[in-house]
Design an enzyme around this catalytic site. Structure first.
Site, short mmCIF file in Angstrom:
data_model
loop_
_atom_site.label_atom_id
_atom_site.label_comp_id
_atom_site.label_asym_id
_atom_site.label_seq_id
_atom_site.Cartn_x
_atom_site.Cartn_y
_atom_site.Cartn_z
N TYR A 61 0.85 -1.19 0.00
CA TYR A 61 0.00 0.00 0.00
C TYR A 61 0.89 1.24 0.00
CZ TYR A 61 -5.03 0.15 0.03
OH TYR A 61 -6.33 0.17 -0.37
N GLU B 212 -0.48 4.84 -0.54
CA GLU B 212 -1.28 6.06 -0.78
C GLU B 212 -0.41 7.30 -0.60
OE1 GLU B 212 -4.63 5.77 1.81
OE2 GLU B 212 -5.90 4.92 0.25
N ASP C 1 -5.46 14.28 -25.34
CA ASP C 1 -5.56 12.88 -24.93
C ASP C 1 -4.89 12.05 -26.02
OD1 ASP C 1 -6.24 10.27 -24.42
OD2 ASP C 1 -8.37 10.68 -24.03
N THR D 199 -2.93 6.58 -22.23
CA THR D 199 -2.83 5.21 -21.74
C THR D 199 -1.40 4.73 -22.01
OG1 THR D 199 -3.51 4.30 -23.86
CG2 THR D 199 -5.24 4.65 -22.24
N LYS E 259 -1.37 0.97 -25.34
CA LYS E 259 -1.74 0.94 -26.77
C LYS E 259 -0.46 0.96 -27.61
CE LYS E 259 -6.28 2.62 -25.56
NZ LYS E 259 -7.29 3.70 -25.59
N ARG F 218 -1.41 -2.17 -18.84
CA ARG F 218 -2.68 -1.44 -18.84
C ARG F 218 -2.62 -0.36 -17.77
NH1 ARG F 218 -5.54 -4.06 -22.14
NH2 ARG F 218 -7.11 -2.44 -22.01
C1 LIG Z 1 -8.34 4.04 -24.76
C2 LIG Z 1 -8.65 5.47 -24.55
C3 LIG Z 1 -8.97 5.99 -23.28
C4 LIG Z 1 -9.28 5.15 -22.06
O1 LIG Z 1 -8.47 4.21 -21.67
P1 LIG Z 1 -8.91 3.07 -20.63
O2 LIG Z 1 -7.60 2.67 -20.09
O3 LIG Z 1 -9.62 2.04 -21.42
O4 LIG Z 1 -9.79 3.70 -19.59
C5 LIG Z 1 -9.14 7.36 -23.15
N1 LIG Z 1 -9.04 8.17 -24.21
C6 LIG Z 1 -8.78 7.71 -25.44
C7 LIG Z 1 -8.69 8.68 -26.58
C8 LIG Z 1 -8.60 6.35 -25.66
O5 LIG Z 1 -8.39 5.90 -26.90
#
Ligand SMILES: *Cc1c(COP(=O)(O)O)cnc(C)c1O
Length: 410
Positions: A48, A50, A193, A219, A222, A228
């Site tokens: 933990y 935090e 994003d 993220t 990807k 993840r």
């Molecule tokens: C995949 C994605 C997310 C969210 O990711 P998670 O880990 O699935 O919550 C947010 N914004 C964009 C543009 C994405 O492609």
């Protein structure tokens, strides 16, 4: 992987076997290295922590602090940015933290419409974002491109407090500089994003977002090929501090330090020359894929791709996105159905499919193999009303299993 729990162990083995025998064209998926996978099952899982390094609510955090700082420093140098938070459990959490940190409920946000490639957390009515904030959307033009002068005029009328640049299903370069100019002209924050394209940005193969944005979310699983999870980046200390507080104690409790250890590994991997080579391959394959499908009569939204993905509009093939996804899955090809601009089908059905090359490129596939996959897809979709051809499925599985999922990338 052999576990004492046989039931779960069997399922893990089946999943591994499934991944080996499937052509994975899901644009948001990839194959993390063995180091990234194994750090997640390390002793860090028990701890933990935090708070933040040197400001923890628990004792015993000396190595946790080191690993989190290592992840932060590596991420800073990879993306050439000043402030990094590596604690978001996912991209959705990262976006939530930005909204809660910089805005108040009902504040106005401008973002790309979901059916034109936006993300659920960019204001969908079935998501917290659409429920708590006042979203307005911009759209792609008839050619399937972002139209910056249109976005500018919507922003001038709507006067949002935050503008979001970034998408889940957009195959062209995004001009973050233009987005920043628009944001500045209406005194709005710019959130970029880059969840989908962060690996390409880290490889300098996509125009940069970080130096043009007030705040950036991404993220890590990807195109970046890590675990993840997600990160938040900024060059502005005041803005960063607000968002950092919003992650913890605002919306999250204890960070997943085992995942943060994996993030540290993936940032190092992504800073290598071989990762740049990989990202180049991802884009070359995506372009080759578009060409091969176009030659076979498919319509690609915007006519092609600058990045790792593209959307196929299936309306001229008289099959919807869900049917196409399902029939391809029967032949061990994984794709995700996708809305196309001005889609008349529901989001559950859709008129298109989104294809991406990050995963197959990690298996070192090149143009020749991509062309073969395009042929399979054409044949399966064209003959989708025919009887299921078991021997074709076997052939596809045999083909892809010749390209092992690497444990390590060099
Ligand atoms: C995949 C994605 C997310 C969210 O990711 P998670 O880990 O699935 O919550 C947010 N914004 C964009 C543009 C994405 O492609």
């Amino acid at each position: 992987m052999h576990l004492k729990d046989k039931q779960v162990s069997d399922l893990i083995e089946k999943e591994e076997n499934r991944q080996i025998h499937v052509i994975n064209l899901i644009a948001s998926e990839n194959y993390a290295s063995k180091d990234v996978r194994e750090a997640q099952s390390s002793f860090f899982i028990n701890k933990y922590a935090e708070g933040y390094p040197k400001k923890r609510y628990y004792s015993g955090c000396e190595y946790i602090d080191e690993v989190e700082n290592l992840a932060i420093e590596r991420c800073k140098s990879l993306f050439n940015t000043k402030f990094v938070n590596v604690q978001p459990h996912s991209g959705s959490q990262a976006n939530m933290a930005v909204y809660f940190g910089l805005l108040k409920p009902k504040d106005k946000i401008l973002s790309l419409s979901l059916d034109h490639g936006g993300h659920l957390t960019h204001g969908s009515s079935v998501n917290f974002s659409g429920n708590l904030f006042n979203f307005k959307h911009y759209f792609l033009n008839d050619e399937g491109f972002l139209d910056y002068s249109k976005i500018d005029s919507i922003a001038k009328k709507f006067k949002p407090k935050l503008i979001i640049a970034g998408a889940s299903s957009y195959s062209r370069f995004i001009d973050f500089k233009k987005f920043r100019d628009i944001a500045d002209s209406v005194n709005a924050y710019l959130l970029s994003d880059i969840s989908h394209i962060s690996g390409l940005i880290a490889s300098s193969l996509h125009p940069d977002a970080i130096k043009h944005s007030h705040i950036v979310t991404s993220t890590t699983h990807k195109t970046l090929r890590g675990p993840r999870g997600a990160v938040i980046m900024s060059d502005n200390e005041d803005i960063f501090k607000l968002v950092e507080k919003s992650i913890f104690p605002g919306i999250q409790g204890g960070p997943l330090e085992n995942v943060i250890a994996s993030k540290a590994i993936s940032f190092k991997e992504a800073s290598s020359e071989s990762f740049k080579e990989y990202s180049r391959r991802v884009i070359l394959n995506s372009k080759a894929f578009c060409e091969a499908l176009t030659m076979r009569g498919f319509n690609i939204v915007s006519g092609g791709s600058d990045n790792h993905l593209f959307i196929v509009d299936l309306r001229n093939f008289e099959i919807n996105g869900k049917e196409a996804q399902d029939i391809l899955e029967k032949y061990s090809i994984n794709v995700s159905r996708s809305l196309v601009p001005n889609d008349t089908e529901k989001p559950w059905i859709t008129s298109g499919i989104r294809l991406g090359t990050p995963a197959v490129s990690s298996r070192y596939l090149k143009e020749r193999e991509i062309e073969k996959i395009a042929d399979y897809i054409f044949f399966i979709i064209k003959n989708n009303r025919n009887k299921f051809d078991e021997s074709l499925k076997k052939e596809i599985e045999k083909f892809i299993s010749q390209y092992p999922i690497p444990d390590y990338y060099e």
